[in-house]
Design a protein around this motif. Structure first.
Motif, PDB file in Angstrom:
ATOM      1  N   LYS A 121       0.811  -1.217   0.000  1.00 30.21           N
ATOM      2  CA  LYS A 121       0.000   0.000   0.000  1.00 30.21           C
ATOM      3  C   LYS A 121       0.846   1.270   0.000  1.00 30.21           C
ATOM      4  CE  LYS A 121      -4.044  -1.954   2.379  1.00 30.21           C
ATOM      5  NZ  LYS A 121      -3.666  -3.351   2.149  1.00 30.21           N
ATOM      6  N   HIS A 122       2.156   1.112  -0.112  1.00 35.87           N
ATOM      7  CA  HIS A 122       3.026   2.284  -0.004  1.00 35.87           C
ATOM      8  C   HIS A 122       3.928   2.506  -1.226  1.00 35.87           C
ATOM      9  CE1 HIS A 122       5.366   5.409   1.937  1.00 35.87           C
ATOM     10  NE2 HIS A 122       6.467   4.783   1.544  1.00 35.87           N
ATOM     11  N   THR A 123       4.661   1.500  -1.629  1.00 37.42           N
ATOM     12  CA  THR A 123       5.683   1.660  -2.672  1.00 37.42           C
ATOM     13  C   THR A 123       5.078   1.658  -4.076  1.00 37.42           C
ATOM     14  OG1 THR A 123       7.204   0.428  -1.241  1.00 37.42           O
ATOM     15  CG2 THR A 123       7.878   0.778  -3.527  1.00 37.42           C
ATOM     16  N   LYS A 124       5.565   2.608  -4.899  1.00 32.00           N
ATOM     17  CA  LYS A 124       5.200   2.632  -6.315  1.00 32.00           C
ATOM     18  C   LYS A 124       6.258   1.834  -7.092  1.00 32.00           C
ATOM     19  CE  LYS A 124       2.900   7.144  -6.206  1.00 32.00           C
ATOM     20  NZ  LYS A 124       2.897   8.532  -6.734  1.00 32.00           N
ATOM     21  N   PHE A 125       5.852   0.687  -7.644  1.00 30.59           N
ATOM     22  CA  PHE A 125       6.783  -0.173  -8.367  1.00 30.59           C
ATOM     23  C   PHE A 125       6.667   0.031  -9.878  1.00 30.59           C
ATOM     24  CE2 PHE A 125       6.546  -2.642  -4.398  1.00 30.59           C
ATOM     25  CZ  PHE A 125       7.899  -2.901  -4.202  1.00 30.59           C
ATOM     26  N   GLU A 126       7.823  -0.024 -10.534  1.00 27.45           N
ATOM     27  CA  GLU A 126       7.877  -0.015 -12.000  1.00 27.45           C
ATOM     28  C   GLU A 126       8.859  -1.116 -12.405  1.00 27.45           C
ATOM     29  OE1 GLU A 126       8.595   3.106 -15.729  1.00 27.45           O
ATOM     30  OE2 GLU A 126       8.351   3.825 -13.653  1.00 27.45           O
ATOM     31  N   LEU A 127       8.345  -2.111 -13.149  1.00 25.84           N
ATOM     32  CA  LEU A 127       9.130  -3.291 -13.484  1.00 25.84           C
ATOM     33  C   LEU A 127       9.258  -3.441 -15.000  1.00 25.84           C
ATOM     34  CD1 LEU A 127       7.387  -5.793 -11.030  1.00 25.84           C
ATOM     35  CD2 LEU A 127       9.411  -4.391 -10.584  1.00 25.84           C
ATOM     36  N   GLY A 128      10.500  -3.543 -15.472  1.00 29.34           N
ATOM     37  CA  GLY A 128      10.765  -3.759 -16.898  1.00 29.34           C
ATOM     38  C   GLY A 128      11.560  -5.041 -17.076  1.00 29.34           C
ATOM     39  N   PHE A 129      11.016  -5.997 -17.835  1.00 29.79           N
ATOM     40  CA  PHE A 129      11.652  -7.303 -17.965  1.00 29.79           C
ATOM     41  C   PHE A 129      12.540  -7.388 -19.204  1.00 29.79           C
ATOM     42  CE2 PHE A 129       8.179  -7.883 -15.095  1.00 29.79           C
ATOM     43  CZ  PHE A 129       8.628  -8.823 -14.181  1.00 29.79           C
ATOM     44  N   SER A 130      13.590  -8.177 -19.100  1.00 30.20           N
ATOM     45  CA  SER A 130      14.566  -8.342 -20.176  1.00 30.20           C
ATOM     46  C   SER A 130      13.927  -8.959 -21.424  1.00 30.20           C
ATOM     47  CB  SER A 130      15.718  -9.235 -19.699  1.00 30.20           C
ATOM     48  OG  SER A 130      16.541  -9.621 -20.773  1.00 30.20           O
ATOM     49  N   PHE A 131      14.440  -8.583 -22.573  1.00 33.48           N
ATOM     50  CA  PHE A 131      13.960  -9.171 -23.832  1.00 33.48           C
ATOM     51  C   PHE A 131      14.421 -10.625 -23.984  1.00 33.48           C
ATOM     52  CE2 PHE A 131      18.070  -7.308 -24.784  1.00 33.48           C
ATOM     53  CZ  PHE A 131      18.694  -8.269 -25.560  1.00 33.48           C
ATOM     54  N   LEU A 132      15.260 -11.068 -23.068  1.00 38.13           N
ATOM     55  CA  LEU A 132      15.798 -12.434 -23.136  1.00 38.13           C
ATOM     56  C   LEU A 132      14.955 -13.453 -22.365  1.00 38.13           C
ATOM     57  CD1 LEU A 132      19.604 -11.607 -22.588  1.00 38.13           C
ATOM     58  CD2 LEU A 132      18.447 -12.108 -24.754  1.00 38.13           C
ATOM     59  N   ILE A 133      13.878 -13.014 -21.720  1.00 36.13           N
ATOM     60  CA  ILE A 133      13.056 -13.952 -20.950  1.00 36.13           C
ATOM     61  C   ILE A 133      12.347 -14.929 -21.883  1.00 36.13           C
ATOM     62  CG2 ILE A 133      12.732 -12.350 -19.028  1.00 36.13           C
ATOM     63  CD1 ILE A 133       9.927 -11.765 -20.115  1.00 36.13           C
ATOM     64  N   SER A 134      12.061 -16.120 -21.373  1.00 36.78           N
ATOM     65  CA  SER A 134      11.430 -17.170 -22.180  1.00 36.78           C
ATOM     66  C   SER A 134       9.953 -16.881 -22.402  1.00 36.78           C
ATOM     67  CB  SER A 134      11.583 -18.519 -21.481  1.00 36.78           C
ATOM     68  OG  SER A 134      10.820 -18.532 -20.284  1.00 36.78           O
ATOM     69  N   GLU A 135       9.337 -17.639 -23.303  1.00 37.02           N
ATOM     70  CA  GLU A 135       7.917 -17.451 -23.598  1.00 37.02           C
ATOM     71  C   GLU A 135       7.052 -17.830 -22.399  1.00 37.02           C
ATOM     72  OE1 GLU A 135       4.583 -18.774 -26.945  1.00 37.02           O
ATOM     73  OE2 GLU A 135       6.694 -19.326 -27.213  1.00 37.02           O
ATOM     74  N   ASP A 136       7.449 -18.886 -21.693  1.00 42.17           N
ATOM     75  CA  ASP A 136       6.681 -19.302 -20.516  1.00 42.17           C
ATOM     76  C   ASP A 136       6.678 -18.221 -19.441  1.00 42.17           C
ATOM     77  OD1 ASP A 136       6.057 -21.694 -21.664  1.00 42.17           O
ATOM     78  OD2 ASP A 136       7.640 -22.836 -20.658  1.00 42.17           O
ATOM     79  N   TYR A 137       7.853 -17.632 -19.197  1.00 39.80           N
ATOM     80  CA  TYR A 137       7.951 -16.570 -18.191  1.00 39.80           C
ATOM     81  C   TYR A 137       7.158 -15.353 -18.649  1.00 39.80           C
ATOM     82  CZ  TYR A 137      10.164 -13.816 -14.461  1.00 39.80           C
ATOM     83  OH  TYR A 137      10.390 -13.048 -13.337  1.00 39.80           O
ATOM     84  N   ASN A 138       7.241 -15.062 -19.927  1.00 39.87           N
ATOM     85  CA  ASN A 138       6.499 -13.946 -20.520  1.00 39.87           C
ATOM     86  C   ASN A 138       4.998 -14.145 -20.323  1.00 39.87           C
ATOM     87  OD1 ASN A 138       6.685 -11.594 -22.735  1.00 39.87           O
ATOM     88  ND2 ASN A 138       4.965 -12.907 -23.228  1.00 39.87           N
ATOM     89  N   ASN A 139       4.528 -15.381 -20.536  1.00 43.26           N
ATOM     90  CA  ASN A 139       3.095 -15.674 -20.390  1.00 43.26           C
ATOM     91  C   ASN A 139       2.640 -15.499 -18.948  1.00 43.26           C
ATOM     92  OD1 ASN A 139       2.923 -16.270 -23.111  1.00 43.26           O
ATOM     93  ND2 ASN A 139       3.173 -18.487 -22.817  1.00 43.26           N
TER      94      ASN A 139
END
Length: 315
Positions: free
Chosen positions: A256-274
């Motif tokens: 309820k406090h922290t503003k998160f911004e997450l950017g994932f690597s282009f190298l991640i697998s399709e399963d992780y992406n899904n």
């Protein structure tokens, strides 16, 4: 008074004046140390009201930058005995080191300076060129770093020296750096954050094509850090598959406090992406949110979903 009498009186006065000056000079010579320190102007030994041991301790162990700055401005002795100069900022840009005090900049050549620097506000290295800068090389020239803002871009640094630079940091930006532990391994992100007791804003961009600072235990270890839940903003980019997205999403739904911004690597697998996409779908489809909505980016993310996520976050 006759002319001869006036001349005699003047000569007597002149002789008396010369004798007085000689006595003063002799008196001064007894208090000037035999081994002179290098100043533009001479200085005299001080007759302190306190014991020499106390003066020596104050001189060798200054703990407050403002007080030290006033001290060396009021008396040359202190700077002579401990040549430390206070600066607001130390920045590295366009292959140059620049130090600033009250808006006045001075170029610093660390291969030539004999003094040490005390940085109080900002330590900023923006290195746009390769190879990375080895920051540890300048650490011996720094007396203390109390900077509240720390930015390191494309540098190599030991964990020990990173700790030295970051002890008082509120805002930290780390981009494509190599931070090594004593055994030569890459320091994990959780270990870096654990030594930042006052941290409020974190911006981390992990280095591409290099061992990552993110491990399979990073999320679990982050959640153990007392100050982690008090961070105002946390931006993390180029995230690898080692990042425990399941555990983190469970935490997100309680946050309820922290503003998160997450950017994932282009190298991640399709399963992780899904799996990331499924998390985004769950956030979008939930009607009411009693937690902070994160910003999430990944290469194959649907643009329309991205817009919806941002729209929910702004409401």
């Amino acid at each position: 008074m006759r002319r001869s009498a006036r001349i005699a009186a003047l000569n007597a006065t002149s002789t008396s004046t010369k004798l007085n000056r000689k006595r003063k000079a002799e008196k001064v010579s007894t208090i000037v140390p035999t081994k002179h320190l290098h100043f533009k102007e001479p200085f005299c030994r001080q007759n302190w009201l306190f014991r020499d041991s106390l003066i020596n301790y104050i001189t060798k162990n200054p703990s407050n930058a403002k007080a030290w700055q006033k001290l060396i401005q009021s008396c040359k002795y202190f700077f002579a005995k401990n040549p430390v100069f206070v600066f607001d900022k130390l920045e590295y840009k366009s292959k140059k080191w620049m130090a600033s005090l009250n808006g006045i900049q001075k170029r610093i050549d660390f291969t030539k300076i004999l003094i040490k620097l005390w940085i109080t506000d900002k330590f900023d290295i923006s290195n746009a060129f390769n190879p990375p800068i080895n920051v540890s090389l300048i650490i011996p020239k720094l007396y203390k770093v109390d900077a509240k803002y720390l930015r390191l871009v494309n540098v190599v640094i030991s964990f020990k020296d990173f700790s030295f630079l970051s002890s008082n940091v509120l805002i930290i930006v780390l981009r494509e750096n190599i931070i090594k532990d004593s055994d030569g391994s890459i320091v994990p992100l959780e270990k870096l954050i654990a030594i930042l007791p006052k941290i409020k804003i974190i911006d981390v961009y992990d280095k591409i094509h290099h061992p990552s600072c993110i491990t399979k235990n990073t999320v679990k270890e982050l959640l153990k850090i007392p100050q982690f839940s008090k961070i105002d903003r946390f931006e993390l980019f180029n995230i690898t598959e080692k990042f425990d997205i399941e555990t983190f999403f469970t935490y997100l739904k309680k946050n309820k406090h922290t503003k998160f911004e997450l950017g994932f690597s282009f190298l991640i697998s399709e399963d992780y992406n899904n799996r990331i996409e499924a998390i985004v779908d769950e956030i979008i489809e939930t009607e009411e949110h009693d937690y902070k909505i994160p910003k999430i980016y990944f290469v194959r993310m649907n643009i329309e979903k991205q817009r919806k996520l941002l729209s929910i976050r702004q409401n």
